[in-house]
Design a protein around this motif. Structure first.
Motif, PDB file in Angstrom:
ATOM      1  N   HIS A 274     -29.818   5.822  -5.375  1.00  0.00           N
ATOM      2  CA  HIS A 274     -30.546   4.696  -4.803  1.00  0.00           C
ATOM      3  C   HIS A 274     -30.966   3.713  -5.904  1.00  0.00           C
ATOM      4  O   HIS A 274     -30.795   2.493  -5.772  1.00  0.00           O
ATOM      5  N   GLY A 275     -31.503   4.244  -6.980  1.00  0.00           N
ATOM      6  CA  GLY A 275     -31.881   3.385  -8.093  1.00  0.00           C
ATOM      7  C   GLY A 275     -30.679   2.666  -8.686  1.00  0.00           C
ATOM      8  O   GLY A 275     -30.770   1.499  -9.072  1.00  0.00           O
ATOM      9  N   ALA A 276     -29.524   3.375  -8.743  1.00  0.00           N
ATOM     10  CA  ALA A 276     -28.317   2.758  -9.285  1.00  0.00           C
ATOM     11  C   ALA A 276     -27.855   1.592  -8.416  1.00  0.00           C
ATOM     12  O   ALA A 276     -27.494   0.525  -8.922  1.00  0.00           O
TER      13      ALA A 276
ATOM     14  N   THR B 189     -34.948  -0.382   1.550  1.00  0.00           N
ATOM     15  CA  THR B 189     -33.498  -0.510   1.660  1.00  0.00           C
ATOM     16  C   THR B 189     -33.112  -1.416   2.817  1.00  0.00           C
ATOM     17  O   THR B 189     -32.210  -2.257   2.703  1.00  0.00           O
ATOM     18  N   GLY B 190     -33.788  -1.260   3.934  1.00  0.00           N
ATOM     19  CA  GLY B 190     -33.504  -2.109   5.083  1.00  0.00           C
ATOM     20  C   GLY B 190     -33.733  -3.578   4.786  1.00  0.00           C
ATOM     21  O   GLY B 190     -32.920  -4.451   5.170  1.00  0.00           O
TER      22      GLY B 190
ATOM     23  N   ASN C  42     -40.812   3.972  -5.854  1.00  0.00           N
ATOM     24  CA  ASN C  42     -40.804   5.237  -5.132  1.00  0.00           C
ATOM     25  C   ASN C  42     -39.595   6.090  -5.490  1.00  0.00           C
ATOM     26  O   ASN C  42     -39.702   7.309  -5.656  1.00  0.00           O
ATOM     27  N   ALA C  43     -38.426   5.452  -5.631  1.00  0.00           N
ATOM     28  CA  ALA C  43     -37.242   6.191  -6.048  1.00  0.00           C
ATOM     29  C   ALA C  43     -37.405   6.735  -7.467  1.00  0.00           C
ATOM     30  O   ALA C  43     -37.005   7.864  -7.776  1.00  0.00           O
TER      31      ALA C  43
ATOM     32  N   GLY D 160     -25.996  -2.643  -1.757  1.00  0.00           N
ATOM     33  CA  GLY D 160     -26.933  -2.258  -0.713  1.00  0.00           C
ATOM     34  C   GLY D 160     -26.417  -1.091   0.108  1.00  0.00           C
ATOM     35  O   GLY D 160     -27.196  -0.227   0.539  1.00  0.00           O
ATOM     36  N   CYS D 161     -25.108  -1.036   0.322  1.00  0.00           N
ATOM     37  CA  CYS D 161     -24.518   0.101   1.050  1.00  0.00           C
ATOM     38  C   CYS D 161     -24.693   1.400   0.276  1.00  0.00           C
ATOM     39  O   CYS D 161     -24.901   2.466   0.872  1.00  0.00           O
ATOM     40  N   VAL D 162     -24.607   1.332  -1.054  1.00  0.00           N
ATOM     41  CA  VAL D 162     -24.866   2.520  -1.874  1.00  0.00           C
ATOM     42  C   VAL D 162     -26.307   2.984  -1.694  1.00  0.00           C
ATOM     43  O   VAL D 162     -26.585   4.183  -1.558  1.00  0.00           O
TER      44      VAL D 162
END
Length: 400
Positions: free
Chosen positions: A218-220, A283-284, A324-325, A378-380
């Protein structure tokens, strides 16, 4: 001194965290001027940015284990020295190759603040509280890079782009003096014991955990989306939209403001709603913001406002999700917080640096390459939620 209650210590951590981002953000408006000064193509000039991202990746991999073994303070002090040396090399570079090398060294030193301030926070606070503190830390840190592109644009338009590298050198000297006098050690004794087994066993233990992989991916994805924007926006604004460097810097302020507001939201709400839920919400927002920007551009509205206003939503979502991530990745095994920070940071920055160069290489005189790459990033981020929320990852423990 009670570090948990010391406002002065928090300000020092903010300054250390801002060291690398300040140096990166202040020179980005100068990329088109650097391309012109050295008479190179866009892809070559982009190496000043993208290869420095790889330096940050290698630095994040090294600093965590070094700080676990030798302590936070000495590693940070030596990193500041590296940062100043790289800044001076870049300032006086006579060839593009020397400039790339100087920026590489500068970035390798500057990233230590990003890596180890989070580790210091994790040394002092528990999982939920560390997410809140990282958000506050990042909120304060954003204030400096918020104005850095505008300052860099003024240097480019009215003075010399070389000041974009000299200013970080001066700031680094001052930061070294303050850190030498006031930075204290926070490494727990248990951490020193844990690292005696070496970096690779600790890293292997972390990457076997699906939740750590999820937080890291997520961070990546988030860092890669951010770097895609940083790599593409100066060219889109200055070359495609025919705006001066100062205009890019001033418009960038609203994106930094959006990120800061996201951090404030995370600081206020993470302890209430939990790390994983905040990541999902952020993310959304990122996905919606990038999609709206792409639609607006496809409708033919090519202007700084049409680019930066919806991108403020993206920045707000990243501001919610990223602290948070980061806290989640460091919480998988608190005794390996430095190693976790290094592994996660390396993955994030390595992908981000590759993405930055890709965006530079596929520039076609439109905003579309940058935005499509951001949408893929964003998909990742969205896909990583499947690992974060796996039932067998619940053992790490979401906040009650």
């Amino acid at each position: 001194m009670n570090l948990r209650r010391s406002f002065g210590f928090l300000l020092l951590l903010v300054a250390l965290t801002a060291m690398g981002p300040f140096a990166m953000q202040i020179f980005l408006p100068a990329l088109p001027a650097i391309q012109l000064a050295y008479d190179v193509n866009v892809a070559t000039a982009q190496l000043v940015f993208s290869l420095s991202g790889m330096a940050m990746a290698l630095g994040t991999l090294a600093y965590g284990p070094l700080a676990d073994r030798h302590g936070r303070r000495p590693v940070l002090l030596w990193a500041i020295v590296l940062f100043v040396v790289g800044s001076l090399i870049a300032t006086f570079a006579q060839t593009i190759e020397v400039l790339i090398a100087g920026r590489f060294i500068q970035a390798a030193g500057g990233v230590a603040g990003l890596v180890l301030t989070r580790t210091i926070v994790r040394d002092l606070f528990d999982r939920s509280r560390s997410a809140e503190m990282i958000a506050w830390l990042t909120t304060g840190m954003v204030a400096v890079p918020m104005v850095s592109p505008a300052l860099g644009g003024v240097f480019v338009d009215f003075f010399s782009w070389r000041l974009n590298f000299l200013a970080p050198a001066v700031a680094g000297v001052l930061l070294f003096a303050v850190s030498y006098l006031y930075l204290t050690e926070t490494r727990p004794d248990a951490t020193a014991t844990a690292v005696q087994k070496g970096f690779l066993p600790g890293a292997g233990q972390l990457i076997r955990h699906p939740q750590f992989i999820g937080y890291t991916l997520h961070g990546a994805g988030s860092f890669a989306a951010f770097f895609a924007f940083l790599a593409g926006a100066p060219y889109v604004v200055q070359k495609v939209m025919d705006q001066p460097a100062t205009a890019y810097g001033l418009w960038f302020i609203i994106n930094a403001f959006g990120f800061m507001m996201g951090n404030l939201t995370a600081a206020r709400l993470s302890a209430w709603f939990g790390i994983d839920r905040m990541i999902a919400w952020g993310t959304g927002l990122v996905m919606v913001g990038v999609a709206v920007t792409l639609i607006v551009m496809m409708a033919g509205h090519w202007s700084p406002a049409a680019l930066f206003v919806p991108m403020m939503v993206v920045a707000y979502g990243q501001g919610i999700a990223m602290p948070n991530a980061q806290a989640g990745a460091l919480s998988v095994n608190p005794n390996l917080a430095g190693t976790a920070s290094g592994v996660a940071g390396f993955t994030q920055m390595a992908l981000a640096s590759v993405i930055a160069q890709v965006v530079g290489m596929i520039q076609n005189g439109t905003p579309y390459p940058m935005l499509i790459v951001m949408l893929l990033c964003g998909c990742v981020m969205a896909g990583s939620l499947l690992l974060i929320r796996r039932p067998d990852a619940a053992a790490v423990g979401r906040p009650a």
